[in-house]
Motif scaffolding. Structure first.
Motif, mmCIF file in Angstrom:
data_model
loop_
_atom_site.group_PDB
_atom_site.id
_atom_site.type_symbol
_atom_site.label_atom_id
_atom_site.label_comp_id
_atom_site.label_asym_id
_atom_site.label_seq_id
_atom_site.Cartn_x
_atom_site.Cartn_y
_atom_site.Cartn_z
ATOM 1 N N ILE A 89 -0.034 1.749 25.348
ATOM 2 C CA ILE A 89 1.285 2.215 26.149
ATOM 3 C C ILE A 89 2.165 0.976 25.923
ATOM 4 O O ILE A 89 1.772 -0.105 26.190
ATOM 5 C CB ILE A 89 1.111 2.075 27.578
ATOM 6 N N ASN A 95 5.716 0.355 27.219
ATOM 7 C CA ASN A 95 6.874 0.510 28.251
ATOM 8 C C ASN A 95 7.954 -0.255 28.226
ATOM 9 O O ASN A 95 7.867 -1.614 28.382
ATOM 10 C CB ASN A 95 6.507 0.555 29.767
ATOM 11 N N ASP A 114 2.744 4.113 22.102
ATOM 12 C CA ASP A 114 3.831 5.130 23.016
ATOM 13 C C ASP A 114 4.611 4.330 23.452
ATOM 14 O O ASP A 114 4.319 3.571 24.434
ATOM 15 C CB ASP A 114 2.738 5.854 24.112
ATOM 16 N N GLY A 129 8.005 4.025 25.511
ATOM 17 C CA GLY A 129 8.827 4.856 26.664
ATOM 18 C C GLY A 129 9.833 3.944 27.253
ATOM 19 O O GLY A 129 9.620 2.685 27.581
ATOM 20 N N SER A 165 4.614 7.069 18.946
ATOM 21 C CA SER A 165 5.120 8.052 19.617
ATOM 22 C C SER A 165 6.073 7.789 20.432
ATOM 23 O O SER A 165 6.433 6.562 20.724
ATOM 24 C CB SER A 165 3.721 8.359 20.652
ATOM 25 N N ASP A 170 7.648 8.494 24.390
ATOM 26 C CA ASP A 170 7.661 9.087 25.394
ATOM 27 C C ASP A 170 8.728 9.297 26.066
ATOM 28 O O ASP A 170 9.536 8.492 26.780
ATOM 29 C CB ASP A 170 6.522 8.202 26.305
ATOM 30 N N ASN A 221 5.723 12.615 23.017
ATOM 31 C CA ASN A 221 4.729 12.616 24.140
ATOM 32 C C ASN A 221 5.865 13.116 25.331
ATOM 33 O O ASN A 221 6.553 12.121 25.883
ATOM 34 C CB ASN A 221 4.280 11.329 24.519
ATOM 35 N N ASP A 222 5.770 14.428 25.833
ATOM 36 C CA ASP A 222 6.798 14.857 26.706
ATOM 37 C C ASP A 222 6.167 15.165 28.013
ATOM 38 O O ASP A 222 5.359 16.230 28.136
ATOM 39 C CB ASP A 222 7.650 16.029 26.249
ATOM 40 N N VAL A 223 6.391 14.497 29.315
ATOM 41 C CA VAL A 223 5.764 14.597 30.584
ATOM 42 C C VAL A 223 6.327 16.133 31.106
ATOM 43 O O VAL A 223 5.614 16.493 32.276
ATOM 44 C CB VAL A 223 5.817 13.504 31.499
ATOM 45 N N ARG A 274 -4.748 7.759 26.537
ATOM 46 C CA ARG A 274 -3.529 6.664 26.774
ATOM 47 C C ARG A 274 -3.934 5.686 27.776
ATOM 48 O O ARG A 274 -4.101 6.015 28.829
ATOM 49 C CB ARG A 274 -2.416 7.570 27.060
#
Ligand code: 9MG
Length: 277
Positions: free
Chosen positions: A21, A23, A57, A59, A96, A98, A117-119, A257
Motif C-alpha cells: 500500500i 497512500n 497500489d 492511492g 496499481s 487506487d 483498484n476501484d473501491v 493488500r
C-alpha cells in the motif's frame, strides 16, 4: 512489470501476490501524510519492492471511515507524479492505481499503472467505459454506502450472499461494457460498510467468493476488525494481520493488500511451502 503477467503467474502457481500500500494522502488511517512527497513515496515503494512486493497500489484519496471526497484535480496532482516516478525507476513490480475517478484511471495508466483498484466497483459515471477503453485488469470491490458514513449503521440480511451477488452483478456490468472476464478481480471490501461480525463471516466464507472463478483480492491490513478482536491500536495490529493474510491465502485469495510487505511475504511463503509439500 504488467499486472496481467503476475495474474497469469498466480493462475499457474497459486502463490498469492502481495500488494504493498502506498497512500499519497494527508489523512489515511495508518500512514496519512508520510508519503505525500514523490521522493518519499518512491523510497517507500523501493523498500516494499525489496521486501518482495509484487504490486504497489498508489492511492490519492483516503477511503477510511469518515473520509471526505477529494476533488479530481487534487487526486491527479497527488497520484500521477508518483506513478511516473515508480514507472521511471523501473522497479520489478506492477503499479496499481487506487481510484474511482475515470480521469485518474486514464492518467495513471498512461503514466504506467497496469491495474485499476476501484473501491466503488466502476459505479462512478464514465468509469465502466473508461476502464474498458484502457484495457487493463480491474479490481471490483464491495462497499455499502460511502466512506464518510459507511460505518454509521451497516445492515445486511445475509452478508456473504449479498456481497457475492453485488460483485457478480458488477462483473457482469464490466463484461457487458467490454472488459475481459480474465481481467477482473473481486474483493469483499473488508471494513467498507461492515461490522466485525460481517468481516469475520466474509473471511470465514471467502471460498464462496473464490468459487466464482474470479481471482479474489483482500485487504485487512491494520484494519479495525483486528483492533476489535485483539484490543490493539493501529500500530500494533501486525500479528493479527498476518494471521488474517494466511487464512485468506489458505482459502484461495489471489492478492493480499498490506502495509507490512516483508512480514506478509514470509508468512505467505511459509503457508505456501506447507500447502505444496
Ligand atoms: C483502497 N483500499 C483500502 N482498503 C481496501 C481493500 O480492502 N481492498 C481494496 N481493493 N482496496 C482497498
Amino acid at each position: 512489470m504488467e499486472f496481467r503477467t503476475l495474474l497469469n503467474r498466480w493462475r499457474e502457481h497459486r502463490r498469492p501476490l502481495v500488494m504493498g500500500i502506498l497512500n499519497v494522502t494527508p489523512d489515511s488511517f495508518s500512514d496519512g501524510g508520510r508519503y505525500l512527497a514523490p521522493a518519499r513515496a518512491l523510497a517507500h515503494a523501493q523498500r516494499m519492492a525489496a521486501d518482495g512486493a509484487d504490486v504497489i497500489d498508489v492511492g490519492g484519496e483516503s477511503t477510511r471511515p469518515g473520509a471526505a471526497p477529494v476533488p479530481e484535480a487534487e487526486e491527479l496532482r497527488r497520484v500521477v507524479p508518483v506513478v511516473e516516478a515508480l514507472a521511471e525507476a523501473g522497479l520489478p513490480v506492477a503499479i496499481s492505481v487506487d481510484t474511482s475517478k475515470p480521469a485518474v484511471m486514464r492518467a495513471a495508466v498512461e503514466a504506467g499503472a497496469s491495474l485499476v483498484n476501484d473501491v466503488r466497483a466502476l459505479r462512478v459515471p464514465g468509469a465502466l467505459e473508461t476502464a474498458a477503453a484502457l484495457g487493463v485488469p480491474v479490481c471490483l470491490m464491495h462497499m455499502q454506502g460511502e466512506p464518510r458514513t459507511m460505518q454509521a449503521n451497516p445492515v445486511y440480511r445475509e452478508v456473504v450472499s449479498e456481497v457475492r451477488d453485488f460483485l457478480l452483478e458488477r462483473a457482469a456490468a464490466a463484461e457487458a461494457a467490454g472488459l475481459s472476464r480474465g481481467d477482473l478481480l473481486l474483493d469483499p471490501g473488508f471494513g467498507f460498510g461492515k461490522r466485525l461480525e460481517h468481516n469475520l463471516a466474509l473471511l470465514k466464507s471467502l471460498d464462496r467468493l473464490v468459487d466464482t472463478g474470479y481471482p479474489v483480492l483482500v485487504g485487512m491490513s491494520r484494519k479495525r476488525m483486528i483492533g476489535e478482536v485483539l484490543d490493539r491500536p493501529v500500530e500494533q495490529r501486525l500479528h493479527g494481520g498476518l494471521a488474517l493474510a494466511v487464512i485468506a491465502a489458505l482459502k484461495g485469495a489471489a492478492v493480499v493488500r498490506v502495509h507490512d510487505v516483508g512480514p506478509t511475504v514470509e508468512a505467505l511463503k511459509m503457508a505456501h511451502a506447507v500447502m505444496t509439500a
